[in-house]
Scaffold this motif. Structure first.
Motif, PDB file in Angstrom:
ATOM      1  N   GLU A  46       0.807  -1.224   0.000  1.00  0.00           N
ATOM      2  CA  GLU A  46       0.000   0.000   0.000  1.00  0.00           C
ATOM      3  C   GLU A  46       0.845   1.283   0.000  1.00  0.00           C
ATOM      4  O   GLU A  46       0.299   2.386  -0.077  1.00  0.00           O
ATOM      5  N   THR A  78      -3.924   2.287  -8.192  1.00  0.00           N
ATOM      6  CA  THR A  78      -4.313   1.633  -6.941  1.00  0.00           C
ATOM      7  C   THR A  78      -5.526   0.735  -7.159  1.00  0.00           C
ATOM      8  O   THR A  78      -6.389   1.030  -7.991  1.00  0.00           O
ATOM      9  N   ASP A 130      -9.033   3.350  -3.551  1.00  0.00           N
ATOM     10  CA  ASP A 130      -9.034   4.801  -3.703  1.00  0.00           C
ATOM     11  C   ASP A 130      -7.609   5.330  -3.825  1.00  0.00           C
ATOM     12  O   ASP A 130      -6.683   4.807  -3.192  1.00  0.00           O
ATOM     13  N   TYR A 131      -7.431   6.387  -4.633  1.00  0.00           N
ATOM     14  CA  TYR A 131      -6.079   6.904  -4.865  1.00  0.00           C
ATOM     15  C   TYR A 131      -5.619   7.897  -3.803  1.00  0.00           C
ATOM     16  O   TYR A 131      -4.436   8.285  -3.782  1.00  0.00           O
ATOM     17  N   HIS A 132      -6.498   8.332  -2.900  1.00  0.00           N
ATOM     18  CA  HIS A 132      -6.098   9.331  -1.912  1.00  0.00           C
ATOM     19  C   HIS A 132      -5.078   8.748  -0.941  1.00  0.00           C
ATOM     20  O   HIS A 132      -5.100   7.547  -0.639  1.00  0.00           O
ATOM     21  N   SER A 133      -4.215   9.625  -0.435  1.00  0.00           N
ATOM     22  CA  SER A 133      -3.065   9.145   0.330  1.00  0.00           C
ATOM     23  C   SER A 133      -2.712  10.074   1.478  1.00  0.00           C
ATOM     24  O   SER A 133      -3.233  11.191   1.578  1.00  0.00           O
ATOM     25  N   HIS A 134      -1.813   9.611   2.303  1.00  0.00           N
ATOM     26  CA  HIS A 134      -1.224  10.444   3.349  1.00  0.00           C
ATOM     27  C   HIS A 134       0.242  10.056   3.516  1.00  0.00           C
ATOM     28  O   HIS A 134       0.672   8.998   3.034  1.00  0.00           O
ATOM     29  N   TRP A 158       3.588   9.436   6.014  1.00  0.00           N
ATOM     30  CA  TRP A 158       3.998   9.068   7.370  1.00  0.00           C
ATOM     31  C   TRP A 158       4.761  10.214   8.050  1.00  0.00           C
ATOM     32  O   TRP A 158       5.174  11.177   7.392  1.00  0.00           O
ATOM     33  N   THR A 205      -1.634   4.644   0.700  1.00  0.00           N
ATOM     34  CA  THR A 205      -3.049   4.839   0.391  1.00  0.00           C
ATOM     35  C   THR A 205      -3.842   4.946   1.687  1.00  0.00           C
ATOM     36  O   THR A 205      -3.581   4.229   2.652  1.00  0.00           O
ATOM     37  N   ASN A 206      -4.834   5.821   1.697  1.00  0.00           N
ATOM     38  CA  ASN A 206      -5.659   5.995   2.898  1.00  0.00           C
ATOM     39  C   ASN A 206      -6.425   4.731   3.253  1.00  0.00           C
ATOM     40  O   ASN A 206      -6.640   4.429   4.433  1.00  0.00           O
ATOM     41  N   ASP A 207      -6.868   4.000   2.239  1.00  0.00           N
ATOM     42  CA  ASP A 207      -7.698   2.819   2.498  1.00  0.00           C
ATOM     43  C   ASP A 207      -6.894   1.533   2.591  1.00  0.00           C
ATOM     44  O   ASP A 207      -7.449   0.444   2.740  1.00  0.00           O
TER      45      ASP A 207
END
Length: 282
Positions: free
Chosen positions: A107, A239, A242-246, A248, A256-258
């Motif tokens: 991920e 992905t 979902d393509y949204h991310s954060h 570390w 990936t957020n999910d």
């Protein structure tokens, strides 16, 4: 399979004194490039060699991918290959990045830091290598299977590589760079994949990241006209979810957020009168 977590990181690797260090190494600020995106034949010739060394270093590191092998061990092999061929590992000390390549597992979308975590059967690992040689760069990435991977992961990787090739085939002088993203996202949508937007292709030549943005998604923005001699990367990240991310707390590792898996493939290329020449090849 459990979520990826951070493991210990080994000390910075030694770079011989004869290796030319890029001007941005050790600089915590953004790289500044004010030159043209169109490169001279001499620069392109140098990039072919840098690209070959990057591709060969990537292949050397990929040979280690197996259950129980750490990504730090992969970094060690890539580092040694690059410096033994006179190249500087461009990620090392780039805005504080501590290692000689990026290794992004499952991920982790991109910018994963090689560490002591042993790879597990079923992992997919993205290895991103950039060689700096004679004042130019070769930047490449591929996703590799560790042991027996799921059919879902296998298809994600195969289709992401195909998305990259479709993006490369879309390059033509006179078109705008956003046609690349249109082609890639159109293909990815067939399979319900997310297309990462926050991390894109980029101008890559004398500069590691020149400021030119190459989108991998469909957008009316980023409409620079493609010209013969322009050099840049195409590196879609697709992905399963979902393509949204954060990012570390290490300020590098993007996930990936999910928790869905991501694959990536990348080449550096130069625009030719009738398309593109890929430079990061053996």
């Amino acid at each position: 399979m459990s979520a990826i977590t951070a493991y210990p990181i080994s000390p910075r690797r030694f770079v011989p004194a004869n290796i030319i260090v890029p001007p941005y190494a050790g600089n915590m600020g953004p790289e500044v490039y004010e030159g043209s995106e169109v490169q001279t034949p001499d620069t392109i010739g140098k990039m072919r060699l840098a690209g070959k060394i990057a591709a060969d270093a990537l292949a050397a590191g990929a040979e280690l991918v197996a259950p129980g092998i750490s990504t730090d061990a992969i970094d060690a092999v890539i580092h040694e290959y690059l410096v033994s061929h006179g190249a500087y590992p461009a990620t090392l000390d780039y805005r504080g990045f501590p290692k000689s390549c990026c290794t992004s597992v499952n991920e982790v979308i991109c910018h994963g830091i090689p560490d002591a975590r042993p790879l597990e059967d079923g992992d997919i690992v993205k290895i991103d290598v950039t060689a700096y040689l004679d004042g130019v760069h070769g930047d490449t990435c591929a996703t590799y299977f560790c042991g027996d991977v799921s059919e879902e992961s296998r298809l994600l990787c195969e289709r992401t590589e195909e998305a990259m090739h479709r993006g490369i085939r879309a390059v033509r002088p006179g078109r705008r760079v956003n046609v690349i993203g249109r082609v890639i996202e159109s293909f990815a949508r067939r399979f319900g994949y997310g297309v990462v937007r926050d991390y894109t292709g980029h101008g890559c030549h004398r500069a590691f990241h020149s400021g030119l943005i190459i989108p991998h998604y469909d957008t009316v923005n980023f409409d620079t006209v493609i010209e013969v001699g322009m050099a840049f990367t195409i590196e879609p990240m697709l992905t399963i979810g979902d393509y949204h991310s954060h990012v570390w707390a290490d300020d590098w590792t993007v996930v990936t957020n999910d928790g869905s898996r991501c694959a990536q493939f990348e080449h550096t290329l130069v625009v030719t009168p009738d398309g593109a020449e890929v430079l990061t090849v053996s």
